[in-house]
Design an enzyme around this catalytic site. Structure first.
Site, PDB file in Angstrom:
ATOM      1  N   ARG A  37       0.823  -1.221   0.000  1.00 41.70           N
ATOM      2  CA  ARG A  37       0.000   0.000   0.000  1.00 41.70           C
ATOM      3  C   ARG A  37       0.854   1.267   0.000  1.00 41.70           C
ATOM      4  NH1 ARG A  37      -5.242  -1.319   3.820  1.00 41.70           N
ATOM      5  NH2 ARG A  37      -6.277  -2.514   2.196  1.00 41.70           N
ATOM      6  N   LYS A 199     -19.118 -15.645   3.200  1.00 32.81           N
ATOM      7  CA  LYS A 199     -20.509 -15.279   3.448  1.00 32.81           C
ATOM      8  C   LYS A 199     -21.266 -14.836   2.208  1.00 32.81           C
ATOM      9  CE  LYS A 199     -20.629 -13.587   8.138  1.00 32.81           C
ATOM     10  NZ  LYS A 199     -20.718 -12.294   8.838  1.00 32.81           N
ATOM     11  N   GLY A 352     -10.865  -8.539   0.045  1.00 36.90           N
ATOM     12  CA  GLY A 352     -10.634  -9.610   1.031  1.00 36.90           C
ATOM     13  C   GLY A 352      -9.330 -10.343   0.843  1.00 36.90           C
TER      14      GLY A 352
HETATM   15  P1  AMP Z   1     -14.330 -13.552   2.447  1.00 36.96           P
HETATM   16  O1  AMP Z   1     -13.683 -12.598   3.413  1.00 36.96           O
HETATM   17  O2  AMP Z   1     -15.814 -13.511   2.439  1.00 36.96           O
HETATM   18  O3  AMP Z   1     -13.716 -13.468   1.070  1.00 36.96           O
HETATM   19  O4  AMP Z   1     -14.015 -15.005   3.013  1.00 36.96           O
HETATM   20  C1  AMP Z   1     -12.724 -15.517   3.105  1.00 36.96           C
HETATM   21  C2  AMP Z   1     -12.748 -16.675   4.059  1.00 36.96           C
HETATM   22  O5  AMP Z   1     -13.646 -17.671   3.599  1.00 36.96           O
HETATM   23  C3  AMP Z   1     -11.409 -17.349   4.211  1.00 36.96           C
HETATM   24  O6  AMP Z   1     -10.933 -17.119   5.503  1.00 36.96           O
HETATM   25  C4  AMP Z   1     -11.706 -18.829   3.995  1.00 36.96           C
HETATM   26  O7  AMP Z   1     -11.101 -19.660   4.953  1.00 36.96           O
HETATM   27  C5  AMP Z   1     -13.210 -18.892   4.142  1.00 36.96           C
HETATM   28  N1  AMP Z   1     -13.806 -20.025   3.410  1.00 36.96           N
HETATM   29  C6  AMP Z   1     -13.812 -20.231   2.097  1.00 36.96           C
HETATM   30  N2  AMP Z   1     -14.404 -21.395   1.807  1.00 36.96           N
HETATM   31  C7  AMP Z   1     -14.778 -21.963   2.964  1.00 36.96           C
HETATM   32  C8  AMP Z   1     -15.449 -23.165   3.322  1.00 36.96           C
HETATM   33  N3  AMP Z   1     -15.832 -24.053   2.394  1.00 36.96           N
HETATM   34  N4  AMP Z   1     -15.712 -23.385   4.623  1.00 36.96           N
HETATM   35  C9  AMP Z   1     -15.313 -22.489   5.558  1.00 36.96           C
HETATM   36  N5  AMP Z   1     -14.680 -21.341   5.288  1.00 36.96           N
HETATM   37  C10 AMP Z   1     -14.411 -21.078   3.997  1.00 36.96           C
END
Ligand code: AMP
Length: 410
Positions: A37, A199, A352
């Protein structure tokens, strides 16, 4: 409406405030673990130094919640920046107040100063006008470069624009916006979005917006289970947001009607526990055992997704395909990293953890652009407006005003 760009302005010798995003990761000893950054702002700072401007940098770091927290001082950033620029960058002990004003008044053309963490003042996050005016009082020109923070209506992002004579974007935000335009609003087709992460609630608006713009959408990560459950499949103990089952059905139906090809994983790596040491196996999407957790996409899904990417001319990716922080569940994400870096498409990654996967795989070289904006990038993918950019000076209005002034003085 097009915003004013740093190169449209006369900055020679002027006091130019640049709002940057130096919210860098620090380890327990306060060392910077990733300075991307800081590096991303160098083109703007160097341009201003070449123009012999007086450069005043302002940023936030972490969440001090309106109090002075010594561990969240920008001191390590000032040190790193001094090294990167090859010149001393002093850190002011605050971001407003008489002492800071005096320091700024003493600056010579070609000097750079970094002000202390904006969020040590509660007024910053409240978009307080008095605080914004004080900041604005330090400069003659304001440049917005904190792309990663542009979705927030804070004083240094929005309020300040009412009190500065002119506010423009720098090289970083211009590049972010140009790539976004090329990837989402005006892409070479076929254009494919890869969406993953934890999510659905964070991403449902994105899926909805992209359903109007993409040719294909590939869904991986834990998000996939809400989509599968909505179609009546057993997903075991995998992450699901039950409150969104109906909404997800509507979005899928809309995508189908728009002729968008929607891909869900066809197999998964499942584990008995949410634990890297747990017993694992690969199963098809119809065979997830009731008490197991699906934690990564399986090899057949990877092949399917790679195939779906094969004719892509533009690829946008947000969110990992599995719980990739644990080696046992990282294969799907890394296989997609490889596929994306090997493709001949324009590739954009952002939001993310996705960039983390590219950094870990040492594959950043294979991507056309990695966005510096987490939340801001997601907001754009949703089709939303960024208040930090909306508040800047409109180029057309500025140029009309200038024409009138020049006309009057002629
Ligand atoms: P995000 O911040 O919404 O992009 O989510 C990222 C997070 O999703 C990471 O820490 C991953 O470990 C988690 N993640 C992705 N796939 C899975 C899954 N099948 N089960 C649990 N966590 C997941």
């Amino acid at each position: 409406m097009e915003k004013l760009f740093i190169k449209d302005l006369e900055v020679k010798g002027k006091r130019v405030m640049v709002r940057v995003d130096y919210n860098v990761p620090l380890d327990a000893e306060g060392n910077i673990t990733d300075d991307s950054r800081i590096r991303a702002t160098l083109p703007t700072i160097n341009f201003l130094l070449d123009e012999r401007a007086r450069v005043i940098l302002t940023s936030h770091l972490g969440r001090p919640k309106g109090k002075t927290v010594p561990g969240l001082s920008l001191r390590p950033v000032a040190k790193r920046l001094s090294r990167l620029l090859g010149k001393e960058v002093p850190l002011a002990e605050d971001c407003i107040g008489p002492k800071v004003k005096k320091l700024v008044d003493k600056m010579n053309p070609g000097d750079v100063i970094l002000l202390e963490n904006l969020r040590f003042h509660p007024e910053e996050e409240k978009n307080d006008q008095g605080f914004a005016r004080e900041l604005a009082g330090l400069c003659e020109v304001f440049i917005q470069e904190a792309f990663g923070n542009c979705h927030r209506s804070h004083a240094s992002m929005v309020g300040i624009n009412d009190s500065v004579p002119v506010a423009a974007v720098g090289f970083l935000i211009k590049k972010e916006m140009e790539y976004f335009e090329k990837a989402v609003n005006n892409p070479l087709r076929p254009v494919v979005a890869i969406l993953g992460g934890a999510k659905v609630s964070d991403k449902i608006k994105i899926v909805e917006n992209l359903s109007k713009k993409m040719d294909k959408i590939l869904i991986g990560g834990a998000m996939a289970f809400t989509f599968l459950k909505a179609q009546g499949y057993e997903v075991g103990r995998s992450l699901v947001e039950d409150s969104l089952l109906e909404e997800v059905k509507v979005v899928m139906e809309k995508a189908r009607k728009n002729g968008i090809k929607f891909y869900l994983p066809v197999d998964f790596v499942v584990a008995e526990k949410f634990d890297p040491k747990a017993a694992t196996k690969v199963v098809t999407f119809q065979e997830i055992p009731p008490n197991w957790y699906a934690l990564d996409i399986g090899p057949a899904s990877t092949r399917l997704f790679v195939e779906a990417l094969s004719d892509a001319r533009t690829i946008i990716w947000n969110g990992p395909m599995g719980a990739f922080e644990m080696d046992a569940f990282s294969r799907g994400t890394y296989a997609m990293v490889e596929a994306v870096t090997n493709s001949h498409a324009l590739t954009i990654v952002g939001g993310g953890d996705t960039d983390v996967a590219f950094h870990r795989a040492g594959a950043t070289f294979g991507i056309s652009y990695i966005s510096t904006g987490g939340g801001a990038f997601l907001k754009l993918l949703e089709g939303g407006e960024l208040p930090g950019i909306a508040a800047l000076t409109n180029k057309q209005i500025y140029e009309e005003k200038r024409r009138v002034l020049v006309g009057r003085s002629a």
